[in-house]
Scaffold this motif. Structure first.
Motif, PDB file in Angstrom:
ATOM      1  N   SER A  16       0.844  -1.188   0.000  1.00 21.34           N
ATOM      2  CA  SER A  16       0.000   0.000   0.000  1.00 21.34           C
ATOM      3  C   SER A  16       0.877   1.236   0.000  1.00 21.34           C
ATOM      4  CB  SER A  16      -0.926   0.023   1.230  1.00 21.34           C
ATOM      5  OG  SER A  16      -0.141   0.086   2.404  1.00 21.34           O
ATOM      6  N   ASP A  17       0.257   2.350  -0.269  1.00 18.88           N
ATOM      7  CA  ASP A  17       0.958   3.616  -0.267  1.00 18.88           C
ATOM      8  C   ASP A  17       0.893   4.201   1.129  1.00 18.88           C
ATOM      9  OD1 ASP A  17       2.427   5.589  -1.410  1.00 18.88           O
ATOM     10  OD2 ASP A  17       0.712   6.712  -2.192  1.00 18.88           O
ATOM     11  N   THR A 142     -14.650   9.726  -5.131  1.00 19.45           N
ATOM     12  CA  THR A 142     -13.587  10.113  -4.199  1.00 19.45           C
ATOM     13  C   THR A 142     -13.254  11.603  -4.238  1.00 19.45           C
ATOM     14  OG1 THR A 142     -11.783   9.760  -5.779  1.00 19.45           O
ATOM     15  CG2 THR A 142     -12.553   7.838  -4.553  1.00 19.45           C
ATOM     16  N   SER A 194      -9.939   2.455  -5.668  1.00 15.60           N
ATOM     17  CA  SER A 194      -9.273   3.621  -5.097  1.00 15.60           C
ATOM     18  C   SER A 194      -9.956   4.071  -3.815  1.00 15.60           C
ATOM     19  CB  SER A 194      -9.261   4.755  -6.127  1.00 15.60           C
ATOM     20  OG  SER A 194      -8.611   5.898  -5.615  1.00 15.60           O
ATOM     21  N   GLY A 197      -9.855   1.152  -1.011  1.00 11.60           N
ATOM     22  CA  GLY A 197      -8.484   0.983  -0.544  1.00 11.60           C
ATOM     23  C   GLY A 197      -8.078   2.028   0.476  1.00 11.60           C
ATOM     24  N   LYS A 198      -8.647   3.226   0.371  1.00  8.77           N
ATOM     25  CA  LYS A 198      -8.306   4.302   1.304  1.00  8.77           C
ATOM     26  C   LYS A 198      -9.142   4.265   2.573  1.00  8.77           C
ATOM     27  CE  LYS A 198      -6.861   7.491  -2.378  1.00  8.77           C
ATOM     28  NZ  LYS A 198      -7.166   8.750  -3.107  1.00  8.77           N
ATOM     29  N   ASN A 203      -4.805  -3.476   2.655  1.00 10.20           N
ATOM     30  CA  ASN A 203      -3.825  -3.260   1.609  1.00 10.20           C
ATOM     31  C   ASN A 203      -4.248  -4.035   0.358  1.00 10.20           C
ATOM     32  OD1 ASN A 203      -3.048  -5.983   2.008  1.00 10.20           O
ATOM     33  ND2 ASN A 203      -1.518  -5.384   3.523  1.00 10.20           N
ATOM     34  N   SER A 204      -3.369  -4.118  -0.628  1.00 14.43           N
ATOM     35  CA  SER A 204      -3.734  -4.758  -1.896  1.00 14.43           C
ATOM     36  C   SER A 204      -4.095  -6.225  -1.706  1.00 14.43           C
ATOM     37  CB  SER A 204      -2.571  -4.634  -2.894  1.00 14.43           C
ATOM     38  OG  SER A 204      -2.253  -3.285  -3.119  1.00 14.43           O
ATOM     39  N   PHE A 262      -4.599  -3.775  -8.093  1.00 15.40           N
ATOM     40  CA  PHE A 262      -4.918  -3.162  -6.806  1.00 15.40           C
ATOM     41  C   PHE A 262      -3.771  -2.269  -6.342  1.00 15.40           C
ATOM     42  CE2 PHE A 262      -7.947  -6.701  -6.603  1.00 15.40           C
ATOM     43  CZ  PHE A 262      -9.075  -6.049  -6.135  1.00 15.40           C
ATOM     44  N   THR A 265      -3.531   0.932  -8.554  1.00  7.95           N
ATOM     45  CA  THR A 265      -4.644   1.853  -8.317  1.00  7.95           C
ATOM     46  C   THR A 265      -4.525   2.540  -6.971  1.00  7.95           C
ATOM     47  OG1 THR A 265      -6.056   0.422  -9.669  1.00  7.95           O
ATOM     48  CG2 THR A 265      -7.149   2.071  -8.315  1.00  7.95           C
ATOM     49  N   THR A 266      -4.047   1.816  -5.947  1.00  6.77           N
ATOM     50  CA  THR A 266      -3.926   2.424  -4.622  1.00  6.77           C
ATOM     51  C   THR A 266      -2.662   3.271  -4.493  1.00  6.77           C
ATOM     52  OG1 THR A 266      -2.944   0.341  -3.828  1.00  6.77           O
ATOM     53  CG2 THR A 266      -5.294   0.670  -3.444  1.00  6.77           C
ATOM     54  N   SER A 269      -3.453   5.978  -8.975  1.00  4.84           N
ATOM     55  CA  SER A 269      -4.854   6.394  -9.044  1.00  4.84           C
ATOM     56  C   SER A 269      -5.572   5.513 -10.041  1.00  4.84           C
ATOM     57  CB  SER A 269      -4.988   7.865  -9.460  1.00  4.84           C
ATOM     58  OG  SER A 269      -4.627   8.019 -10.817  1.00  4.84           O
TER      59      SER A 269
END
Length: 323
Positions: A16-17, A142, A194, A197-198, A203-204, A262, A265-266, A269
């Motif tokens: 994840s970011d 979002t 997106s 995931g937030k 996470n992915s 996944f 995108t996370t 974007s």
């Protein structure tokens, strides 16, 4: 059993970011693509091209006509791989969860699975049936905003698509409707990744796990009532080593592809994922034309494809530079 990996040594796989400090993330724009984000984008395009080749081998070379069964096998394989990796404490499903934690009784809480239902439903819509629609849906879901250069790159891709199809503008209501629905469902699916995931804390890997738990049984039931499973059992090449190798390779590649979708995108974007899809399509068409031929040369088509590639490249440049 594989040895546990201490959390202090860091994760071996990007999941994840890391959250940005301060501000409203849903309105964040102009972020430069990180090195991890670039790797995720490249990984997606590579996996996608390879998966197309394996699926083409199954559907064309072996004349296996049940695409939904292939998807079911891929989903079962991905869920099994995730379960084993989680039990062996190789991965985690939530952001910040220690890999060596003893919380093995519950993989993902039931409430979190319910929270990911919109993602699973959008995936089913996406399966049953890119970039301008994705940008619109991501804003609606979002409130993600984009800069003028980003809009310009998307507009260039759309213009290229019109140029490429300029010699084939015959009206086909059914065909146009199918393409339109496909664009809408793809946009909703990527924008939902997106958003969920937030907001879910997953996470992915966690998103993939929940998606498989919800969609797997539904797809199993669908293929059963349609008779696809029974026809698969009677498929003449079912026990052929070549066919089994193609199916196994397809299932494994689908796992990496879904993970990269996944992750991309996370980390980046939904629109970035769509741009990568456009680039992947260009490479797939180019490789297919070189290897298999069969398409007559058309200058407008080449110009349109070139504009699409230029637009995708411009988008990548804007993301890397943070414009």
């Amino acid at each position: 059993m594989a040895p546990s990996v201490p959390a202090a040594k860091g994760m071996l796989l990007p999941v994840s970011d890391p959250p940005r400090g301060g501000g409203d993330e849903s309105l964040y724009k102009g972020s430069a693509m990180t090195k991890r984000g670039a790797y995720a984008a490249l990984a997606y395009m590579t996996c996608a091209v390879l998966l197309v080749m394996f699926n083409k081998a199954a559907l064309s070379s072996y004349n296996f006509p049940f695409a939904n069964v292939i998807t079911l096998f891929q989903m079962i394989c991905s869920t099994a791989i995730l379960y084993v990796m989680k039990r062996w404490k190789i991965i985690s499903f939530t952001v910040g969860e220690p890999w060596a934690s003893d919380n093995s009784g519950s993989l993902v809480p039931f409430g979190t699975i319910l929270q990911t239902l919109p993602l699973s439903l959008s995936y089913l819509l996406y399966m049953a049936h890119n970039s301008r629609f994705t940008m619109t849906m991501e804003y609606l879901l979002t409130r993600q905003k984009y800069s003028s250069p980003i809009f310009g790159s998307v507009a260039l891709i759309v213009f290229g698509a019109f140029i490429a199809g300029a010699r084939d503008l015959s009206f086909d209501a059914y065909g146009y409707a199918i393409v339109f629905v496909a664009n809408i469902t793809t946009a909703i699916y990527l924008a939902t990744i997106s958003r969920i995931g937030k907001s879910s804390g997953l996470n992915s890997f966690g998103l993939m796990w929940c998606n498989g738990l919800v969609c797997g049984p539904i797809l199993l039931f669908w293929t059963f009532i349609r008779g696809d499973l029974e026809s698969t059992i009677n498929f003449p090449y079912l026990y052929s080593p070549g066919f089994q190798m193609v199916m196994l390779s397809s299932c494994i590649m689908a796992f990496f592809l879904n993970y990269s979708i996944f992750l991309n995108t996370t980390l980046n974007s939904a629109v970035t994922q769509t741009m990568c899809g456009n680039l992947k399509d260009l490479f797939t068409v180019g490789i297919g034309w070189i290897l298999f031929g069969g398409l007559p040369f058309d200058l407008l088509n080449v110009i349109g494809q070139g504009l699409g590639f230029l637009g995708s490249g411009l988008y990548a440049y804007c993301k890397i530079k943070g414009k």
